[in-house]
Design a protein around this motif. Structure first.
Motif, PDB file in Angstrom:
ATOM      1  N   ASN A  91      -4.812   5.721  -3.644  1.00  0.00           N
ATOM      2  CA  ASN A  91      -3.731   5.155  -2.840  1.00  0.00           C
ATOM      3  C   ASN A  91      -3.548   5.903  -1.520  1.00  0.00           C
ATOM      4  O   ASN A  91      -3.266   5.290  -0.487  1.00  0.00           O
TER       5      ASN A  91
ATOM      6  N   ALA B 110       2.658   1.611  -3.386  1.00  0.00           N
ATOM      7  CA  ALA B 110       1.727   2.117  -4.407  1.00  0.00           C
ATOM      8  C   ALA B 110       1.482   3.612  -4.218  1.00  0.00           C
ATOM      9  O   ALA B 110       1.410   4.365  -5.196  1.00  0.00           O
ATOM     10  N   TYR B 111       1.377   4.036  -2.978  1.00  0.00           N
ATOM     11  CA  TYR B 111       1.196   5.467  -2.666  1.00  0.00           C
ATOM     12  C   TYR B 111       2.387   6.278  -3.187  1.00  0.00           C
ATOM     13  O   TYR B 111       2.209   7.305  -3.854  1.00  0.00           O
TER      14      TYR B 111
ATOM     15  N   THR C 275       0.839  -1.205   0.000  1.00  0.00           N
ATOM     16  CA  THR C 275       0.000   0.000   0.000  1.00  0.00           C
ATOM     17  C   THR C 275       0.869   1.249   0.000  1.00  0.00           C
ATOM     18  O   THR C 275       0.618   2.199  -0.752  1.00  0.00           O
TER      19      THR C 275
END
Length: 143
Positions: A96, A29-30, A26
């Motif tokens: 995200n 992806a951010y 996560t």
């Protein structure tokens, strides 16, 4: 605050949580979506356009409906913001960002509820999902 071994242990555990978050998919992806958004020429142009229209509107905003072109400038700001927000790069970043914030909110909620059900949680988001009484801390739900 008493500085002792328990405090150092808590600090170490906190650092471990931070590290686990930084290693998560996560978070990756951010970061990727943020980098893509910040290096997009289209996003940069739309952001400049939005900021220009926003500055123009802010000059007359205090006068409200009595200012010339108030509605037109207000709509132009909203349209520019919407166009910016609907670009693929910005919308992907927002998704995200929201997912990462959800993880952080959940961690905060678990920490607080693990200590006391009386602790109020302020996640700062109207989309924050809580249990039935989480964050209330009072008698407002009359269960």
């Amino acid at each position: 605050m008493i500085i002792n071994e328990e405090l150092f242990c808590l600090e170490d555990q906190c650092q471990q949580v931070v590290q686990r978050i930084r290693e998560s998919e996560t978070f990756r992806a951010y970061l990727i979506s943020k980098r893509v958004m910040n290096h997009s020429d289209e996003v940069e142009e739309l952001k400049k356009d939005f900021l220009t229209k926003k500055a123009s509107f802010e000059q007359i905003a205090d006068y409200g409906k009595y200012a010339p072109d108030f509605r037109e400038k207000q709509r132009a700001v909203r349209a520019a913001k919407r166009k910016l927000d609907l670009t693929d790069e910005v919308s992907e970043f927002r998704v995200n960002e929201t997912q990462l914030q959800g993880i952080l909110d959940e961690i905060g909620q678990q920490l607080a509820s693990g200590i006391s059900s009386e602790i109020k949680i302020n996640a700062g988001s109207p989309f924050f999902e809580t249990s039935k009484h989480a964050g209330c801390g009072g008698n407002c739900h009359a269960s």
